[in-house]
Design a protein around this motif. Structure first.
Motif, mmCIF file in Angstrom:
data_model
loop_
_atom_site.group_PDB
_atom_site.id
_atom_site.type_symbol
_atom_site.label_atom_id
_atom_site.label_comp_id
_atom_site.label_asym_id
_atom_site.label_seq_id
_atom_site.Cartn_x
_atom_site.Cartn_y
_atom_site.Cartn_z
ATOM 1 N N PHE A 29 38.183 50.932 45.259
ATOM 2 C CA PHE A 29 37.231 50.140 44.492
ATOM 3 C C PHE A 29 36.654 49.015 45.346
ATOM 4 C CE2 PHE A 29 40.094 51.961 41.404
ATOM 5 C CZ PHE A 29 39.239 52.399 40.402
ATOM 6 N N SER A 30 35.385 48.708 45.111
ATOM 7 C CA SER A 30 34.770 47.529 45.710
ATOM 8 C C SER A 30 35.090 46.347 44.816
ATOM 9 C CB SER A 30 33.258 47.700 45.817
ATOM 10 O OG SER A 30 32.952 48.753 46.687
ATOM 11 N N THR A 31 35.394 45.223 45.440
ATOM 12 C CA THR A 31 35.761 44.034 44.681
ATOM 13 C C THR A 31 35.010 42.822 45.194
ATOM 14 O OG1 THR A 31 37.593 43.527 46.154
ATOM 15 C CG2 THR A 31 38.095 44.916 44.252
ATOM 16 N N GLN A 32 35.082 41.782 44.432
ATOM 17 C CA GLN A 32 34.515 40.497 44.823
ATOM 18 C C GLN A 32 35.553 39.432 44.510
ATOM 19 O OE1 GLN A 32 30.788 39.692 42.927
ATOM 20 N NE2 GLN A 32 30.872 37.521 43.409
ATOM 21 N N PRO A 46 30.651 43.058 36.247
ATOM 22 C CA PRO A 46 30.054 44.186 35.532
ATOM 23 C C PRO A 46 31.032 45.035 34.724
ATOM 24 C CG PRO A 46 30.080 44.606 37.887
ATOM 25 C CD PRO A 46 30.486 43.169 37.679
ATOM 26 N N HIS A 47 32.262 45.162 35.173
ATOM 27 C CA HIS A 47 33.212 46.024 34.482
ATOM 28 C C HIS A 47 34.238 45.232 33.679
ATOM 29 C CE1 HIS A 47 31.466 49.386 36.545
ATOM 30 N NE2 HIS A 47 31.595 48.741 37.685
ATOM 31 N N HIS A 48 34.134 43.928 33.724
ATOM 32 C CA HIS A 48 35.038 43.048 32.981
ATOM 33 C C HIS A 48 36.507 43.337 33.305
ATOM 34 C CE1 HIS A 48 31.582 41.613 30.804
ATOM 35 N NE2 HIS A 48 31.250 42.861 30.582
ATOM 36 N N ILE A 49 36.773 43.546 34.600
ATOM 37 C CA ILE A 49 38.141 43.814 35.050
ATOM 38 C C ILE A 49 38.481 42.820 36.161
ATOM 39 C CG2 ILE A 49 39.724 45.460 36.104
ATOM 40 C CD1 ILE A 49 37.925 47.698 34.983
ATOM 41 N N LEU A 50 39.530 42.055 35.943
ATOM 42 C CA LEU A 50 40.049 41.146 36.963
ATOM 43 C C LEU A 50 41.420 41.638 37.386
ATOM 44 C CD1 LEU A 50 39.191 37.643 35.454
ATOM 45 C CD2 LEU A 50 37.889 38.961 37.136
ATOM 46 N N VAL A 51 41.707 41.472 38.678
ATOM 47 C CA VAL A 51 43.019 41.865 39.203
ATOM 48 C C VAL A 51 43.537 40.764 40.121
ATOM 49 C CG1 VAL A 51 42.570 44.343 39.046
ATOM 50 C CG2 VAL A 51 42.039 43.148 41.163
ATOM 51 N N SER A 52 44.847 40.745 40.271
ATOM 52 C CA SER A 52 45.477 39.781 41.177
ATOM 53 C C SER A 52 45.544 40.376 42.580
ATOM 54 C CB SER A 52 46.885 39.457 40.694
ATOM 55 O OG SER A 52 47.705 40.606 40.827
ATOM 56 N N GLU A 53 46.017 39.593 43.522
ATOM 57 C CA GLU A 53 46.149 40.023 44.915
ATOM 58 C C GLU A 53 47.027 41.260 45.034
ATOM 59 O OE1 GLU A 53 45.525 40.133 48.934
ATOM 60 O OE2 GLU A 53 44.630 38.619 47.634
ATOM 61 N N GLN A 61 53.057 29.595 43.169
ATOM 62 C CA GLN A 61 52.099 29.857 44.238
ATOM 63 C C GLN A 61 50.696 30.122 43.683
ATOM 64 O OE1 GLN A 61 54.599 31.927 43.412
ATOM 65 N NE2 GLN A 61 53.924 34.042 43.473
ATOM 66 N N LEU A 62 49.713 29.967 44.550
ATOM 67 C CA LEU A 62 48.336 30.258 44.178
ATOM 68 C C LEU A 62 48.152 31.764 44.077
ATOM 69 C CD1 LEU A 62 46.444 27.742 46.469
ATOM 70 C CD2 LEU A 62 46.827 27.562 44.021
ATOM 71 N N THR A 63 47.249 32.194 43.205
ATOM 72 C CA THR A 63 46.953 33.607 43.013
ATOM 73 C C THR A 63 45.472 33.831 43.273
ATOM 74 O OG1 THR A 63 48.668 33.788 41.331
ATOM 75 C CG2 THR A 63 46.988 35.515 41.348
ATOM 76 N N MET A 64 45.153 34.765 44.198
ATOM 77 C CA MET A 64 43.759 35.133 44.419
ATOM 78 C C MET A 64 43.366 36.130 43.339
ATOM 79 S SD MET A 64 40.911 34.842 45.949
ATOM 80 C CE MET A 64 41.255 33.962 47.441
ATOM 81 N N ILE A 65 42.208 35.902 42.740
ATOM 82 C CA ILE A 65 41.722 36.749 41.661
ATOM 83 C C ILE A 65 40.461 37.473 42.133
ATOM 84 C CG2 ILE A 65 40.846 36.777 39.287
ATOM 85 C CD1 ILE A 65 42.488 34.179 38.893
ATOM 86 N N TYR A 66 40.410 38.773 41.862
ATOM 87 C CA TYR A 66 39.291 39.618 42.266
ATOM 88 C C TYR A 66 38.659 40.262 41.034
ATOM 89 C CZ TYR A 66 41.495 39.447 46.870
ATOM 90 O OH TYR A 66 42.053 39.031 48.052
ATOM 91 N N THR A 70 47.584 43.738 42.894
ATOM 92 C CA THR A 70 46.857 44.938 42.469
ATOM 93 C C THR A 70 45.725 45.238 43.440
ATOM 94 O OG1 THR A 70 47.417 44.502 40.173
ATOM 95 C CG2 THR A 70 45.568 45.995 40.573
ATOM 96 N N TYR A 71 45.047 44.214 43.915
ATOM 97 C CA TYR A 71 43.969 44.396 44.889
ATOM 98 C C TYR A 71 44.455 45.173 46.102
ATOM 99 C CZ TYR A 71 40.937 43.287 48.797
ATOM 100 O OH TYR A 71 40.159 43.381 49.921
ATOM 101 N N GLN A 72 45.620 44.826 46.604
ATOM 102 C CA GLN A 72 46.157 45.516 47.787
ATOM 103 C C GLN A 72 46.370 47.008 47.519
ATOM 104 O OE1 GLN A 72 46.347 44.361 50.841
ATOM 105 N NE2 GLN A 72 45.649 42.342 50.164
ATOM 106 N N LEU A 73 46.669 47.365 46.290
ATOM 107 C CA LEU A 73 46.902 48.767 45.927
ATOM 108 C C LEU A 73 45.611 49.557 45.693
ATOM 109 C CD1 LEU A 73 49.838 48.176 43.435
ATOM 110 C CD2 LEU A 73 50.016 49.140 45.744
ATOM 111 N N ILE A 74 44.535 48.883 45.310
ATOM 112 C CA ILE A 74 43.302 49.587 44.931
ATOM 113 C C ILE A 74 42.142 49.395 45.890
ATOM 114 C CG2 ILE A 74 43.929 49.417 42.492
ATOM 115 C CD1 ILE A 74 41.558 47.288 42.369
#
Length: 83
Positions: free
Chosen positions: A56-59, A39-46, A71-76, A48-52
């Motif tokens: 914020f709710s993420t999927q 919905p917000h057209h914003i993707l973040v890596s692991e 290494q593999l990168t989890m994308i949220y 950044t996810y740990q910081l936010i």
């Protein structure tokens, strides 16, 4: 990340370099091609996810190997701001 004027006497450009810049460029490309709900057209890596994650709710979108990284990168995807 390194930011500054790069070049020589005849051609000088302001630019940014580094792993964070490369990850952002890869996420931007993935975001342009996403067909799923984002919905917000914003993707973040692991990282950044740990910081936010408290704000914020993420999927989880997917875990993948980004070009230029070992290494593999989890994308949220950010879905909403927490109250």
């Amino acid at each position: 990340m390194v930011a500054g004027s790069i070049g020589g006497y005849q051609r000088l450009n302001y630019s940014v370099l580094g792993d964070a810049v490369n990850i952002a460029a890869r996420l931007e490309q993935i975001n342009k091609n996403m067909k799923e709900v984002n919905p917000h057209h914003i993707l973040v890596s692991e990282t950044t996810y740990q910081l936010i994650k408290q704000h914020f709710s993420t999927q989880k979108v997917q875990q993948m190997q980004l070009r230029g990284r070992q290494q593999l990168t989890m994308i949220y995807s950010i879905t909403s701001r927490n109250a």
